[in-house]
Scaffold this active site. Structure first.
Site, PDB file in Angstrom:
ATOM      1  N   LYS A 108       0.433   4.927   1.239  1.00 32.31           N
ATOM      2  CA  LYS A 108      -0.400   5.680   2.189  1.00 32.31           C
ATOM      3  C   LYS A 108       0.432   6.755   2.865  1.00 32.31           C
ATOM      4  O   LYS A 108       1.398   6.448   3.558  1.00 32.31           O
ATOM      5  CB  LYS A 108      -0.998   4.725   3.233  1.00 32.31           C
ATOM      6  N   LYS A 114      -8.276   2.102  -2.780  1.00 31.07           N
ATOM      7  CA  LYS A 114      -8.580   2.054  -1.348  1.00 31.07           C
ATOM      8  C   LYS A 114      -9.256   3.363  -0.957  1.00 31.07           C
ATOM      9  O   LYS A 114      -8.640   4.429  -0.949  1.00 31.07           O
ATOM     10  CB  LYS A 114      -7.281   1.863  -0.561  1.00 31.07           C
ATOM     11  N   ASN A 159      -9.896  -7.228   8.626  1.00 30.80           N
ATOM     12  CA  ASN A 159      -9.108  -6.112   9.152  1.00 30.80           C
ATOM     13  C   ASN A 159      -8.807  -6.333  10.629  1.00 30.80           C
ATOM     14  O   ASN A 159      -9.725  -6.418  11.442  1.00 30.80           O
ATOM     15  CB  ASN A 159      -9.877  -4.802   8.953  1.00 30.80           C
ATOM     16  N   GLU A 215     -14.204  -5.819   3.082  1.00 32.38           N
ATOM     17  CA  GLU A 215     -13.480  -5.790   4.351  1.00 32.38           C
ATOM     18  C   GLU A 215     -14.433  -5.959   5.527  1.00 32.38           C
ATOM     19  O   GLU A 215     -15.431  -5.250   5.640  1.00 32.38           O
ATOM     20  CB  GLU A 215     -12.736  -4.465   4.474  1.00 32.38           C
ATOM     21  N   GLU A 268       0.804  -1.223   0.000  1.00 26.93           N
ATOM     22  CA  GLU A 268       0.000   0.000   0.000  1.00 26.93           C
ATOM     23  C   GLU A 268       0.836   1.272   0.000  1.00 26.93           C
ATOM     24  O   GLU A 268       1.873   1.360   0.663  1.00 26.93           O
ATOM     25  CB  GLU A 268      -0.899  -0.013   1.236  1.00 26.93           C
ATOM     26  N   GLU A 313      -5.564  -7.924   6.837  1.00 29.30           N
ATOM     27  CA  GLU A 313      -5.276  -6.499   6.676  1.00 29.30           C
ATOM     28  C   GLU A 313      -4.887  -5.858   8.003  1.00 29.30           C
ATOM     29  O   GLU A 313      -5.476  -6.153   9.035  1.00 29.30           O
ATOM     30  CB  GLU A 313      -6.515  -5.763   6.144  1.00 29.30           C
ATOM     31  N   SER A 314      -3.906  -4.980   7.944  1.00 26.79           N
ATOM     32  CA  SER A 314      -3.507  -4.092   9.053  1.00 26.79           C
ATOM     33  C   SER A 314      -2.684  -4.791  10.146  1.00 26.79           C
ATOM     34  O   SER A 314      -2.977  -5.909  10.565  1.00 26.79           O
ATOM     35  CB  SER A 314      -4.720  -3.433   9.716  1.00 26.79           C
TER      36      SER A 314
END
Length: 266
Positions: free
Chosen positions: A58, A117, A186, A166, A56, A216-217
């Site tokens: 970001k 995103k 997530n 998600e 990603e 995710e994350s």
């Protein structure tokens, strides 16, 4: 008191209304992006020569503030691609994440799938995604009804886009539908922004069979990727772990090398 997700969605409604005024649907659909054939994220994740990482770009987030204000999207996404990313994730929310559709356009120089995103609440945003070079859109169950997820996912499919839904809790499993291609779990609760890495593993066995699942994350350790892949995850969305470095592309390269070494160990 509003939580951050409610604040983002409230602003997003105003933003989408304004964008529709600035560029009509008929004008948007004249964009050359509609002429290209989208690249499949599902196929890319099944390509064993790649890392399985959705890397990603970001610049900032509500939970962390500014992460990297100097990195250039062209350079970072190029290095992500050259070093085995299965997909690029590009933040296009401006107010809260410092992104833009221009970042998506620039990232399109790379020949791998791109995830737009953003906080998708309207069909117009899906048209934008197709027009400006995305292959996959993100739908977030926490800010959409299950009916709305199904409607938006079906619309994306008509435009030949894949859909990543998600979720972050078992109360959102009801939103997983046939029109969704991939499910992302997530680890960060979007209402509090706290990270719980075990959340992915808890939810995995409750998901319908046949869907590719992405964690995710909060995935900052290659041992975690190895653990999650063994548990049955096909992809791993990672951004901040790379972007917090002065050179995110180099950070990704090193992470990919470490991951390969870890997965070659017994």
């Amino acid at each position: 008191m509003k939580n951050i997700l409610e604040e983002i969605i409230e602003h997003k409604r105003l933003e989408v209304t304004q964008r529709k005024r600035e560029l009509s649907v008929s004008e948007l659909m004249k964009n050359s992006g509609f002429e290209r054939n989208p690249i499949s994220l599902k196929s890319s994740l099944l390509d064993k020569s790649k890392t399985g990482i959705i890397a990603e770009f970001k610049r900032q987030s509500p939970s962390r503030g500014v992460i990297n204000a100097t990195a250039q999207v062209a350079d970072v996404t190029k290095y992500y691609t050259l070093n085995g990313a299965s997909c690029l994730s590009v933040l296009t929310d401006e107010k809260f994440f410092g992104g833009s559709l221009q970042d998506l356009i620039i990232a399109r120089q790379n020949n791998i799938p791109i995830l737009r995103k953003d906080f998708m609440i309207d069909e117009y945003q899906i048209l934008e995604a197709r027009a400006f070079g995305a292959d996959v859109i993100l739908l977030i169950a926490a800010c959409l009804s299950s009916r709305r997820v199904k409607e938006l996912a079906a619309y994306a499919k008509k435009l030949s886009l894949e859909v990543l839904l998600e979720i972050h809790g078992d109360d959102e499993l009801v939103s997983v539908c046939e029109e969704v291609d991939l499910v992302g779990v997530n680890n960060r609760n979007l209402k509090t922004f706290e990270v719980d890495i075990e959340n992915s593993i808890r939810l995995l066995n409750q998901l319908p069979k046949g869907k590719l699942v992405i964690a995710e994350s909060g995935i900052d350790n290659v041992a975690v990727v190895k653990q999650l892949r063994k548990a049955g995850f096909s992809g791993f969305l990672i951004g901040e772990n790379f972007m917090k470095n002065e050179n995110p592309g180099e950070a990704f390269k090193n992470y990919a090398k470490q991951l390969k070494l870890a997965e070659n160990e017994n």
